[in-house]
Scaffold this active site. Structure first.
Site: not given
Length: 1236
Positions: A329-330, A496, A610-611, A753, A779, A782
């Site tokens: 995971d990230k 921005k 990763t999400g 995603r 961690d 998910n």
């Protein structure tokens, strides 16, 4: 009933019972620990409305239809339909870190009709609605249902649902009705089923045990047939001396057959020791000890959180040394999810790097002084910025600098709160956005409050109120956010966004500034910072009024509303003027880049699942060195249809093939070798030697980090990035092999995603088709599904709850500890287990086959050679402790060398140390040993006489002699396998030998009155006995010593060479010297922009909510109590592990060279030197020292090149690049190079 065996029942029953009992106790302990962990979650308290009162209830007793009260910071126990909250308009805020890894807050709102229930328990108890919902599923982002109440039907969606695993934040209280509970909740539906995990060695052992059993049956059949023949030809005639039993038929054929059948059963019992019953309990004891080493390792203890590493299972330790794929995971695993404002570019000038008086960049260290912000009462104590020139610009009232920070304080959707102690706190939809608003605050542009139509900021102590006209909110398509504000009758648009989008919206006057800003953005992106471009536009009131009317009409459209609004937003955002850019850092956990680089050098492939969105994931990939500048352009798979996804993947495979075919190989497939390198067929992994047939000598050719490069590594500089919606198509059966082939041809794979279930499917894809050992680390909740799916699951005990840890096999506090867990503990566990198994099978075959050879001399009568007590105690007292200590304490090299030379890990990935081939070698060695152990004593004493002219030995004495030789040889063989000697090793090895003799002298004494009484004293008094033991031990041990001496000196493995270096280092006989050398600068080959990594949020922001006004908390003065706000803080920490590469050695003498030494990170030509060496052992040791590989610098290493002189003895020169914190930070082109 005939006696089937000459052995007493306890000989077999006692060891079997002991093995089963110990295994049962161990399994009971493991199950109890997991049961305790589950209870910790199931017994969390919740407050349920029962009979008109709020009662405390445990989670596992919450049922569908219950109404639950939640307080601020409470965990949500089930999937709830929100009914009412303490906040105006029934809003509440939740943190979903355990679901999607995001720590930014989400907003949920109850139905207006149910919000009137408030906290009136009587009204809530009378609530009698009927809810119809979708069946339980794992879709976290979607909910469909309806509610019938008071004759009305209400539509229910995800915005009204609180999911299990979330935490209530910044909301004093709320009530919800349970829709799904227990295993039906969306969190649990995503967790996947628990999978019983077994190691490869376990599966191989089970297969080998079946083979050994078949071998046992074969031996028994041989003995049975031979017995039938012997009884028919000889035994039938010798019944006067050896009478048959009464139940045996008197006929020759029938009687022989009956005896043979009984003998078959007897030999099954006698020879059953070849099937290692005690093997499993010994393995469990060793695994338990390995788990304790992990638990007790202070170098994996995170003091700030009092979090040690923990082995939550004791059955998978050796598989830590065989990992080939890591799925990580990230957010929260690789990163701390802490955003910090590091640098910025304003009006073409870069700020963030401190300078000295001469304009040189100063290296930032712990002693570097931060800018003084004490003049600002709103500054944060933990804010760090080191460039004081930016403060000077603010004090000089630079217009562009003021506009820059004014934009940061106005253009956002952050929610301000003032705590009871008066401290101002921000809650942001995105941590990136919170970091930018906090940066403006620290520099004196403080965002203080907002209403639906105004924003109040404080600039240098003066309040300024801006009228908020519109918020053009962020989404994943626009990749920008704008606000339209009015002050002093002047209307401005402040915007921005990602540079790839913003640069296309600028006017022509910004071209020159855009070029300078682009240069700064490239510099920021090279260091892994997440960048954002700022621009503004002055708008006339007349144009704005006309645009506003069109925007209002589009907002009321029933069809194509989103498209119409997007077109109007883009229209007003045209022709903006560039201000500058920001650079924020998503702080990696300490040591992550070094850990990933070292694991990659060890041959481990790392996939990030990763999400997060694509740009964020790619930038983090560069920051943590998963992606490098030397790689080609990453392949992006982001199509929406299956056909397009397939086309993109096939095109990527074609591009890889074309790239391979366009690059000629040099040096036989080893980078850096051309002349004298030979062809690749002579190269082997693990530092094995290549024989040069022309010279008759061995040439050691080392590749990256002192090891031979794999053929595929030469072309492995590709990366793959695939989006979740594309991954859904790629994981279908018809495309999954294409995805797998593409992923395996890339050095790095990032899946962004993705849903929790997709993470598990990716892991399962690699498990099924690659047959490799996989590890998943995460961690949050998910990550639970992939943690359960992988062979090894590791939970990070971080900020996202304990769900990942509870589902894991091992828990760590930091990702950086994974390096030590695998390269040290994993490698040692695998090495120890393999040594243990090879030795265990060897000693069992050597022991059991002595019975088999004796059968040929006892008429195949199933007479035992050894004393029954010896048979029972052989694997318990005489040979068990040495091999257990070997399996617990042994290590070939120290822990620092395991990390410095990651290629030492590769034998585990390739399963080289214990497989069917190595098992066959152990069996052959055991068979040969049994032949020597039996026939030398048999030949020695067959016709031998003692000093009185009597026969020297009988059957009992022969068994004692063979047993003594067996115990001595087996323990000496264990000593030969020991690489790391401790006091325990000496005690158990020599103690086992001494114990054997002492026990037999005592047990065979006249005082015991055993049937073997006097045998030990008689045998031990014979000089021939001691000579026989010496001969058998020498014959069996000496060839093994010679073989190992030959292999370690003539064809040494990498481990042999590193072990030699370790010994030389201890003896301080090594010479070294550091040189300062320049290296060529690295030029990016990739032309893509990596600066679009700014993540506002993963969904639309608070813009619509803010302008509607329903979120403004008009708190009444007479409210009983106010909400206690909670800010999620992620604290940074220093790495617990010191870098062993930073301790450079002082050198006693200088080494001269004939010519300058050039360093190239990717050498293409072999350097040849001629060097005179002394002869003899000293020359050999010196040459071995030079052949040692060196630690890698970053993700690349200088190959070690073997050179030959003109008719001289071979020598090797090695150049070692060592990182230096004091040099590398100040000058990227300076390296330390060590010549050995």
């Amino acid at each position: 009933m005939p006696a089937v065996s000459s052995l007493t029942p306890f000989t077999t029953i006692i060891p079997l019972v002991a093995v089963l009992l110990l295994s049962a106790v161990k399994d009971l302990h493991d199950d109890y620990q997991r049961h305790r962990s589950d209870d910790a979650v199931n017994n969390r308290r919740s407050y349920v409305l029962r009979n008109g009162e709020i009662v405390e209830e445990r989670w596992h007793k919450v049922n569908v239809g219950d109404i639950i009260m939640l307080n601020n910071n409470d965990y949500i126990a089930a999937d709830l339909l929100l009914l009412s909250t303490s906040e105006p308009h029934s809003l509440c805020y939740i943190e979903t870190a355990e679901l999607d890894g995001e720590t930014n807050l989400k907003v949920r709102q109850a139905l207006p009709d149910t919000s009137g229930l408030g906290n009136d328990l009587a009204k809530l108890a009378a609530f009698d609605a009927e809810i119809v919902s979708e069946p339980p599923n794992n879709r976290l982002m979607k909910f469909e249902g309806k509610m019938m109440w008071n004759g009305n039907t209400y539509s229910l969606d995800n915005e009204k649902i609180l999911l299990r695993g979330c935490i209530l934040r910044n909301t004093q209280w709320c009530y919800g009705i349970v829709v799904f509970a227990g295993r039906d909740t969306k969190l649990m539906m995503n967790s996947g089923k628990a999978i019983f995990k077994r190691t490869n060695i376990d599966r191989l052992m089970n297969f080998l045990i079946i083979g050994i059993f078949l071998f046992l049956v074969s031996m028994c059949l041989i003995c049975t047939i031979a017995c039938a023949v012997w009884e028919t030809l000889i035994g039938y005639k010798f019944q006067a001396y050896l009478p048959w039993e009464s139940f045996v038929p008197s006929e020759r054929q029938n009687g022989s057959g009956t005896i043979a059948v009984l003998v078959f059963l007897s030999y099954i019992i006698i020879l059953n020791t070849v099937v290692p019953i005690s093997l499993y309990v010994s393995v469990e004891i060793i695994r338990l000890a390995h788990s304790l080493w992990i638990n007790w390792d202070l170098k994996m203890y995170y003091e700030k959180k009092d979090a040690p590493a923990k082995a939550r299972t004791t059955t998978l330790n050796e598989e830590l040394g065989q990992i080939e794929y890591i799925f990580s995971d990230k957010t929260g695993t690789l990163t701390q999810n802490i955003m910090t404002f590091n640098k910025c570019s304003i009006n073409g000038r870069s700020f963030g790097d401190p300078m000295d008086g001469e304009g040189n960049v100063i290296e930032i260290t712990e002693r570097t002084q931060r800018v003084d912000l004490s003049w600002n009462p709103y500054s944060e104590k933990d804010f760090e910025f080191f460039d004081s020139s930016l403060i000077d610009e603010i004090r000089n009232n630079s217009p562009m600098t003021k506009l820059f920070f004014t934009l940061l304080s106005l253009c956002h959707t952050v929610m301000p709160e003032v705590k009871k102690n008066g401290e101002l706190e921000y809650q942001a939809q995105s941590p990136d956005e919170g970091a930018l608003v906090s940066a403006a605050r620290n520099f004196g542009f403080v965002f203080k409050s907002r209403t639906p139509s105004t924003i109040t900021i404080e600039v240098q102590g003066q309040d300024e109120v801006y009228e908020l006209l519109n918020i053009l909110d962020f989404d994943n398509v626009r990749k920008r956010m704008s606000v339209i504000v009015k002050k002093d009758n002047k209307i401005q648009l402040l915007s921005k966004g990602a540079d790839t989008i913003m640069f296309d919206l600028l006017n022509s006057k910004s071209d020159e500034l855009k070029e300078l800003t682009t240069h700064h953005l490239n510099d920021f992106a090279q260091t892994g910072l997440r960048t954002l471009v700022l621009a503004y536009k002055d708008i006339s009131e007349r144009y704005y009024d006309e645009w506003k009317s069109r925007q209002h009409a589009a907002s009321l459209a029933m069809e194509g509303r989103d498209e119409k609004l997007a077109a109007l937003y883009e229209e007003i955002e045209q022709n903006m003027t560039l201000i500058g850019a920001t650079a924020i850092e998503d702080k990696l956990q300490d040591g992550v880049p070094e850990t990933i680089a070292n694991l990659a050098l060890a041959g481990i492939k790392i996939w990030v699942l990763t999400g997060d969105k694509q740009e964020t994931a790619i930038n983090i990939g560069y920051s943590c060195r998963l992606l490098t500048d030397e790689m080609e352009e990453p392949f992006i798979i982001d199509a929406d249809t299956q056909e397009e996804v397939e086309a993109q993947m096939k095109q990527a495979l074609e591009d890889i093939d074309n790239a391979k075919n366009s690059r000629p190989r040099q040096g036989g497939g080893v980078p850096g070798l051309q002349d004298g390198g030979g062809d690749s067929s002579g190269l082997y992994r693990n530092g094995s030697a290549k024989i040069d047939s022309s010279l008759g000598t061995s040439t050691h050719i080392a590749g990256e980090n002192g090891n031979v490069a794999n053929p595929e590594e030469e072309y492995g500089d590709f990366a793959l990035v695939i989006n979740g919606h594309s991954l859904a198509h790629a994981l279908k059966p018809e495309l999954e092999m294409t995805l797998l082939n593409l992923g395996c041809m890339c050095k790095a794979v990032i899946c962004c995603r993705v849903t929790p279930l997709q993470k598990a499917l990716v892991v399962d894809l690699v498990k099924r088709h690659k047959k490799s050992i996989t590890l998943a680390i995460g961690d949050g909740a998910n990550d639970v599904s992939m943690i359960k799916m992988a062979h090894i699951g590791i939970g990070i005990s971080g900020q996202e709850g304990m769900q990942a840890v509870l589902a894991s096999d091992y828990s760590l506090a930091q990702f950086a500890y994974l390096e030590r867990l695998l390269l040290v503990h994993g490698r040692w566990s695998y090495l120890r287990m393999c040594k243990f198994l090879r030795y265990f099978f060897y000693k069992n075959f050597a022991f059991t086959l002595c019975h088999f050879w004796f059968a040929f001399f006892c008429g195949f009568s199933a007479q035992t050679l050894f004393d029954p007590y010896f048979i029972s105690l052989y694997n318990v007292f005489y040979t068990s402790l040495p091999v257990l200590v070997l399996g617990i304490f042994d290590k070939d090299v120290g822990d620092d060398f395991c990390i410095r030379y990651p290629k030492l890990y590769e034998p585990g990935i390739q399963n080289m140390l214990f497989n069917k081939k190595m098992f066959s070698y152990s069996v052959v060695e055991g068979v040969v040993s049994s032949l020597v152990l039996f026939f030398i004593p048999y030949g020695t004493f067959n016709v031998g006489l003692d000093t009185y002219g009597r026969e020297a030995v009988d059957v009992q004495s022969l068994g004692t002699i063979v047993a003594a030789g067996l115990v001595v040889t087996a323990n000496l063989r264990c000593a030969l396998d020991t690489s790391y000697w401790t006091g325990f090793n000496h005690f158990v090895i020599w103690g086992s030998i001494i114990y054997y003799f002492c026990f037999h002298l005592a047990f065979y004494s006249d005082a015991i009155q055993y049937v073997y009484s006097g045998v030990a004293m008689k045998v031990f008094a014979l000089p021939a006995f001691w000579f026989c033991v010496l001969i058998t031990s020498t014959i069996l041990i000496l060839p093994m010593v010679a073989y190992r001496f030959y292999t370690s000196n003539v064809t040494p493995t990498l481990a042999d060479r590193v072990r030699l270096r370790q010994r030389l280092k201890k003896s301080k006989s090594k010479l070294s010297r550091d040189f300062r050398m320049h290296r060529q600068s690295t030029i990016r080959r990739s032309t893509r922009s990596i600066r679009s990594g700014y993540a506002f949020a993963h969904q639309a922001g608070f813009g619509e909510l803010i302008t509607s006004g329903i979120n403004m908390k008009e708190r009444a003065r007479d409210r009983d109590s106010s909400v206690i706000l909670t800010k999620v803080v992620r604290s940074s920490h220093a790495s617990e592990d010191g870098d062993t590469n930073q301790n450079h050695r002082n050198h006693n003498n200088a080494i001269s060279t004939a010519s300058p030494v050039l360093i190239n990170p990717k050498p293409t030509m072999q350097q040849q030197t001629t060097e005179t060496r002394p002869t003899g052992r000293e020359s050999y040791l010196a040459s071995q020292e030079h052949q040692l590989p060196q630690p890698a610098f970053s993700a690349a290493a200088v190959p070690m090149v073997e050179t030959k002189g003109n008719g001289k003895a071979q020598s090797s020169t090695e150049l070692q690049i060592r990182p230096s914190s004091t040099i590398v930070e100040t000058d990227n082109n300076i390296l330390f190079v060590e010549r050995l």
